[in-house]
Write a protein that holds these residues in place. Structure first.
Motif, PDB file in Angstrom:
ATOM      1  N   VAL A 112       0.853  -1.189   0.000  1.00 29.87           N
ATOM      2  CA  VAL A 112       0.000   0.000   0.000  1.00 29.87           C
ATOM      3  C   VAL A 112       0.887   1.236   0.000  1.00 29.87           C
ATOM      4  O   VAL A 112       1.939   1.263   0.647  1.00 29.87           O
ATOM      5  N   VAL A 113       0.453   2.265  -0.734  1.00 29.14           N
ATOM      6  CA  VAL A 113       1.185   3.526  -0.738  1.00 29.14           C
ATOM      7  C   VAL A 113       0.185   4.668  -0.677  1.00 29.14           C
ATOM      8  O   VAL A 113      -0.922   4.569  -1.238  1.00 29.14           O
ATOM      9  N   LEU A 114       0.546   5.735   0.018  1.00 29.33           N
ATOM     10  CA  LEU A 114      -0.247   6.961   0.039  1.00 29.33           C
ATOM     11  C   LEU A 114       0.544   8.032  -0.698  1.00 29.33           C
ATOM     12  O   LEU A 114       1.666   8.361  -0.312  1.00 29.33           O
ATOM     13  N   ASP A 115      -0.038   8.550  -1.783  1.00 27.40           N
ATOM     14  CA  ASP A 115       0.591   9.596  -2.591  1.00 27.40           C
ATOM     15  C   ASP A 115      -0.134  10.920  -2.398  1.00 27.40           C
ATOM     16  O   ASP A 115      -1.315  10.958  -2.003  1.00 27.40           O
ATOM     17  N   ASP A 116       0.550  12.015  -2.726  1.00 27.57           N
ATOM     18  CA  ASP A 116      -0.118  13.309  -2.749  1.00 27.57           C
ATOM     19  C   ASP A 116      -0.840  13.464  -4.088  1.00 27.57           C
ATOM     20  O   ASP A 116      -0.778  12.568  -4.937  1.00 27.57           O
ATOM     21  N   PRO A 117      -1.552  14.569  -4.336  1.00 21.42           N
ATOM     22  CA  PRO A 117      -2.301  14.706  -5.593  1.00 21.42           C
ATOM     23  C   PRO A 117      -1.428  14.730  -6.842  1.00 21.42           C
ATOM     24  O   PRO A 117      -1.952  14.624  -7.954  1.00 21.42           O
TER      25      PRO A 117
END
Length: 415
Positions: A30-35
């Motif tokens: 899982v990864v959380l990216d910015d816009p």
């Protein structure tokens, strides 16, 4: 000073814990990216890593081609979860993507590697719960950071504005709050974007992301004011920046904006003159605006104008748009430019003037015999009716050619 668009976060961060918890529950990366598809935090591998994920972890950011692909699929504008198709040529496996939304703000994108392209309902339910928790955390940070950015952006705008009293007060507050030093080397850079077809607010996000790496560097302290389609970056350098370094920085800004925005977008960057005090930032800003106009009107600049190298163009570009018209091209020169197939004579005249009327240097530069050069120069004098031995006549022709350059569109035709 904390920014809402950041690189990878510390492992103990609340967002990191949410991402790690979801990954363990799913047994997937899982990864959380910015816009802008830049990594905020990521989980460990679960044997499903692809080339894109490995490169991103090694570099700290995805490569430009991957970012362009993801953004071209509109993921940053999705209002509901969906699958992003893989790309074998990029080394990208399919991902299940959830836009992190809170009160109309796009805060980021939660991505789960999904090789098979289909997740069970229990998995999507867990992802949805985590996404809501992530949105709550990110929105709180966004509000705090927006307040800081609004304040500093207003100070930057006032620092480079037209009112001297307002400029002095902005400078005092910047110095008192330790946001910028007073010198010794101050440079203002302007970036402007046009032709955007995406949703409103997209350009602001892209400008913020493109300027972020240049706000605090090893040699400079900077602050930015971000607008709907343009931005101002004020930097104070510890040592005088080389022209090559500022050009490299400008090209990085252009490259980032071209990555973050649609292909039809036009981006130009203007660099102002170098000043020695923060109080003179407004002068550099005005010069940067002129450099932006140069970058728009002179295709050979490649979208980047630098006041220090504009020469006589800087004088002409301070005229208002309605005054920058065909009347600036003298009639004698117009006869040469409009007189049919005289491209060779135009090239000869340019070279002659740029070599200060020196026949030996002009002949060498054009790689022609002096007899041939004298013949061409006589032709130019006959067509224009001007004396090339007269300094005033040469000045008229030189400025006329510069005006002609500014009145052409990128295809080389008169605008």
């Amino acid at each position: 000073m904390k920014r809402w668009i950041q690189r990878a976060r510390p492992a103990g961060d609340a967002l990191q814990s949410l991402v790690d918890g979801l990954a363990e529950e799913l047994g997937r990366s899982v990864v959380l990216d910015d816009p802008l598809v830049r990594m905020i935090c990521t989980s460990r591998h679960f044997g499903d890593e692809d080339r894109v994920r490995v490169r991103t972890l090694l570099q700290g950011v995805a490569d430009d081609e991957t970012i362009r692909y993801v953004l071209s699929q509109g993921v940053a504008q999705w209002t509901r979860p969906g699958y992003l198709n893989g790309r074998d040529d990029l080394g990208l496996q399919p991902r299940y993507c959830v836009p992190i939304l809170e009160r109309g703000h796009v805060l980021g994108i939660l991505m789960v590697v999904a090789k098979e392209g289909d997740l069970a309902a229990v998995d999507t339910g867990a992802i949805d719960r985590t996404a809501r928790a992530v949105a709550t955390e990110m929105y709180a940070e966004r509000l705090a950071s927006d307040a800081v950015e609004e304040r500093t952006g207003n100070l930057v705008t006032r620092l480079v504005g037209a009112d001297s009293a307002v400029r002095c007060e902005a400078r005092r507050r910047l110095l008192d709050d330790g946001l910028l030093p007073d010198g010794p080397h101050v440079v203002v850079t302007n970036a402007a974007v046009s032709g955007v077809r995406g949703p409103s607010g997209q350009v602001e996000v892209a400008l913020r992301g493109a300027l972020e790496p240049h706000r605090q560097t090893r040699t400079a302290h900077g602050l930015a004011a971000i607008g709907p389609d343009r931005a101002v970056l004020v930097q104070v350098f510890d040592r005088e920046p080389a022209d090559e370094d500022l050009e490299l920085q400008s090209r990085g800004i252009v490259r980032s904006l071209e990555t973050f925005l649609d292909q039809g977008t036009t981006t130009v960057v203007g660099v102002g003159g170098r000043r020695t005090e923060l109080a003179d930032a407004w002068i550099s800003h005005d010069q940067a605006r002129v450099a932006v106009r140069a970058a728009r009107r002179l295709p050979r600049l490649g979208g980047i104008g630098d006041w220090e190298s504009l020469g006589e163009y800087a004088v002409l570009l301070q005229l208002p748009d309605d005054a920058l018209n065909d009347s600036l091209v003298p009639k004698p020169l117009r006869r040469l430019l409009d007189g049919g197939p005289h491209a060779r004579l135009e090239e000869t005249l340019r070279c002659f003037l740029e070599n200060a009327g020196s026949v030996p240097r002009t002949a060498e530069a054009l790689e022609v015999h002096r007899t041939s050069l004298y013949y061409r120069l006589r032709q130019i004098q006959e067509i224009t009716g001007l004396d090339l031995d007269d300094g005033a006549h040469r000045l008229v022709l030189h400025l006329g050619l510069r005006a002609w350059d500014l009145l052409r569109d990128p295809a080389g035709r008169p605008a």
